[in-house]
Design an enzyme around this catalytic site. Structure first.
Site, PDB file in Angstrom:
ATOM      1  N   GLU A   6       0.565  -1.809   0.052  1.00  0.00           N
ATOM      2  CA  GLU A   6       0.199  -0.297  -0.012  1.00  0.00           C
ATOM      3  C   GLU A   6       1.066   1.245  -0.318  1.00  0.00           C
ATOM      4  O   GLU A   6       0.708   2.761   0.869  1.00  0.00           O
ATOM      5  CB  GLU A   6      -1.079  -0.196   1.309  1.00  0.00           C
ATOM      6  CG  GLU A   6      -2.209  -1.129   1.274  1.00  0.00           C
ATOM      7  CD  GLU A   6      -3.098  -0.893   2.268  1.00  0.00           C
ATOM      8  OE1 GLU A   6      -2.794  -0.811   3.070  1.00  0.00           O
ATOM      9  OE2 GLU A   6      -3.570  -2.153   1.657  1.00  0.00           O
TER      10      GLU A   6
ATOM     11  N   GLU B 160      -5.561 -10.608  -2.030  1.00  0.00           N
ATOM     12  CA  GLU B 160      -6.107 -10.914  -0.998  1.00  0.00           C
ATOM     13  C   GLU B 160      -7.450 -10.632  -1.240  1.00  0.00           C
ATOM     14  O   GLU B 160      -8.632 -10.235  -0.613  1.00  0.00           O
ATOM     15  CB  GLU B 160      -6.024  -9.424  -0.603  1.00  0.00           C
ATOM     16  CG  GLU B 160      -4.485  -9.394   0.434  1.00  0.00           C
ATOM     17  CD  GLU B 160      -3.986  -8.203   1.200  1.00  0.00           C
ATOM     18  OE1 GLU B 160      -4.755  -7.489   1.503  1.00  0.00           O
ATOM     19  OE2 GLU B 160      -2.680  -7.481   1.563  1.00  0.00           O
TER      20      GLU B 160
HETATM   21  C1  XIL Z   1      -5.660  -6.920   7.724  1.00  0.00           C
HETATM   22  C2  XIL Z   1      -5.588  -8.072   8.874  1.00  0.00           C
HETATM   23  O1  XIL Z   1      -7.216  -8.756   7.548  1.00  0.00           O
HETATM   24  C3  XIL Z   1      -6.603  -7.197   9.779  1.00  0.00           C
HETATM   25  O2  XIL Z   1      -6.651  -9.072  10.872  1.00  0.00           O
HETATM   26  C4  XIL Z   1      -5.707  -7.001  10.758  1.00  0.00           C
HETATM   27  O3  XIL Z   1      -5.850  -6.153  11.582  1.00  0.00           O
HETATM   28  C5  XIL Z   1      -5.470  -5.619   9.805  1.00  0.00           C
HETATM   29  O4  XIL Z   1      -4.769  -5.966   8.725  1.00  0.00           O
HETATM   30  N1  XIL Z   1      -5.070  -5.368   3.053  1.00  0.00           N
HETATM   31  C6  XIL Z   1      -4.066  -5.303   3.463  1.00  0.00           C
HETATM   32  C7  XIL Z   1      -4.232  -6.345   4.487  1.00  0.00           C
HETATM   33  O5  XIL Z   1      -2.663  -5.301   2.792  1.00  0.00           O
HETATM   34  O6  XIL Z   1      -3.015  -6.710   5.476  1.00  0.00           O
HETATM   35  C8  XIL Z   1      -5.152  -5.672   5.310  1.00  0.00           C
HETATM   36  O7  XIL Z   1      -5.348  -7.071   6.327  1.00  0.00           O
HETATM   37  C9  XIL Z   1      -6.404  -5.752   4.713  1.00  0.00           C
HETATM   38  C10 XIL Z   1      -6.513  -5.016   4.228  1.00  0.00           C
END
Ligand code: XIL
Length: 393
Positions: free
Chosen positions: A195, A300
């Site tokens: 990100e 994801e």
């Molecule tokens: C999220 C996890 O799923 C949660 O459990 C945590 O509290 C916060 O992070 N994009 C990403 C991930 O790159 O690392 C994020 O994961 C979700 C959004």
């Protein structure tokens, strides 16, 4: 909850919870932003491509498994799931992972604040357990993530560290070297930076940017390629599947890496997406990325259904089928848009709906239903649409 470590002090726990809340509010705001960017289309008008007639009559009632098929066998590339260490001992969570998936990511156990909560203190136990589970079950591990380009998820000790570019480069190098060398040969790919760009293609403001300038991003890739020359290195982000300025900027950064002789292997498309998104547009973004010779990872994936819904709602059959269709379209966009040798795989962000980070904080887990399996781990239409793309149906 990702931030549980029995050895942490209450003070640290409070800070960690604050971080978690920040992260979840950030992602909530992110998903509404994605909704703003997505073209309008009503879920209820979406045609289904998976029909009740296709059901395996031997399938467990209300489950859309295909007899004799599993996700990992249906595809020529790995199919991953993001896990949380604490759930690995739960059933049928663990058996679903073993049966269906060939790669693991971790929702949080490989993040900077989890692996190095204090300067020089590395806590690998939970991440090691995930790696061991993967090895016992013939799964690859994708490391998420070395540097998350947000202050809200960066440990306080880093944010408060004294010094300028030189000191921060040393912190970055030590973290990347220590972590990647620890997992060398066990973790086959890494999100080096997560990100890092704004939707407009600018650099997200964060401590690394402020201390080291824009060059921090490729510095991280340089350190990563030195630390483990055999691991594949990704930049991971959201919404570049829309093909806008963010994608263009990543492709320019990949060119820059090439010109400088720094290895930059691929792009991770988070793909936290919604029903109304146009899969053709996503395919075009994959085609542009692959044209640069970059690996493409859907890293994801989930398809959120909660657009214009009350805080909790039921998963209707029509909504569930529409979700199956969308999963199928996007998986087909990947298969058709990315040449085989650049298909790094598709990872979903969780296993069953109740695991989804969208449902965190909602006791009944019916705030959203974004994943392939229901809260009791039955295959949904989402699963059926996904696997049918792998089977060419
Ligand atoms: C999220 C996890 O799923 C949660 O459990 C945590 O509290 C916060 O992070 N994009 C990403 C991930 O790159 O690392 C994020 O994961 C979700 C959004």
């Amino acid at each position: 909850m990702a931030f549980t470590n029995p050895t942490t002090t209450n003070k640290f726990k409070a800070a960690a919870i604050a971080l978690a809340l920040f992260a979840s509010s950030f992602t909530a705001c992110k998903s509404s932003m994605e909704e703003d960017l997505a073209p309008e289309q009503s879920a209820d008008q979406t045609e289904t491509v998976v029909s009740a007639n296709d059901l395996d009559p031997t399938s467990e009632k209300g489950s859309y498994h295909l007899k004799g098929h599993t996700l990992k066998k249906a595809f020529s590339f790995p199919i991953g799931a993001a896990v949380v260490y604490e759930r690995l001992k739960n059933e049928p969570y663990a058996s679903t992972l073993k049966k269906e998936f060939s790669r693991l990511s971790s929702e949080s156990n490989f993040k900077f604040h989890m692996l190095q909560p204090k300067e020089g203190v590395f806590t690998f136990a939970k991440a090691d357990s995930i790696v061991a589970f993967a090895q016992q079950n013939n799964m690859q591990v994708h490391g998420h993530t070395l540097i998350w380009a947000l202050d809200g998820v960066t440990p306080k000790w880093v944010l408060e560290h004294k010094g300028g570019a030189k000191e921060f480069e040393a912190i970055m190098k030590n973290h990347i070297y220590t972590v990647m060398k620890h997992f060398k040969g066990k973790v086959t790919s890494w999100d080096v930076v997560n990100e890092a760009l704004t939707p407009g293609g600018g650099y997200v403001d964060n401590i690394w940017l402020r201390k080291m300038g824009e060059g921090y991003l490729l510095k991280a890739f340089q350190f990563a390629s030195e630390a483990d020359p055999s691991a594949k290195l990704f930049a991971n982000d959201y919404s570049q599947e829309y093909g806008g300025k963010k994608l263009s900027k990543y492709l320019r950064i990949a060119d820059e890496a090439k010109a400088k002789g720094i290895r930059f292997d691929g792009l991770g498309f988070q793909m936290h997406t919604v029903l109304r998104v146009d899969a053709n547009m996503i395919q075009q973004s994959f085609v542009r990325t692959a044209a640069k010779g970059l690996l493409v990872h859907i890293s994801e994936m989930d398809v959120a259904l909660r657009y214009q819904k009350p805080k909790t709602f039921d998963l209707t059959d029509s909504l569930s089928r529409a979700q199956g269709k969308k999963y199928k379209e996007i998986v087909y966009a990947y298969i058709n848009g990315v040449p085989k040798h650049l298909q790094w795989g598709i990872t979903t962000w969780g296993v069953g709906d109740k695991d989804s980070y969208f449902n965190r904080g909602y006791a009944e887990s019916n705030h959203d239903y974004p994943l392939l399996f229901s809260k009791d781990y039955k295959a949904k239409w989402a699963y059926r649409g996904f696997i049918e793309a792998g089977l060419g149906r």
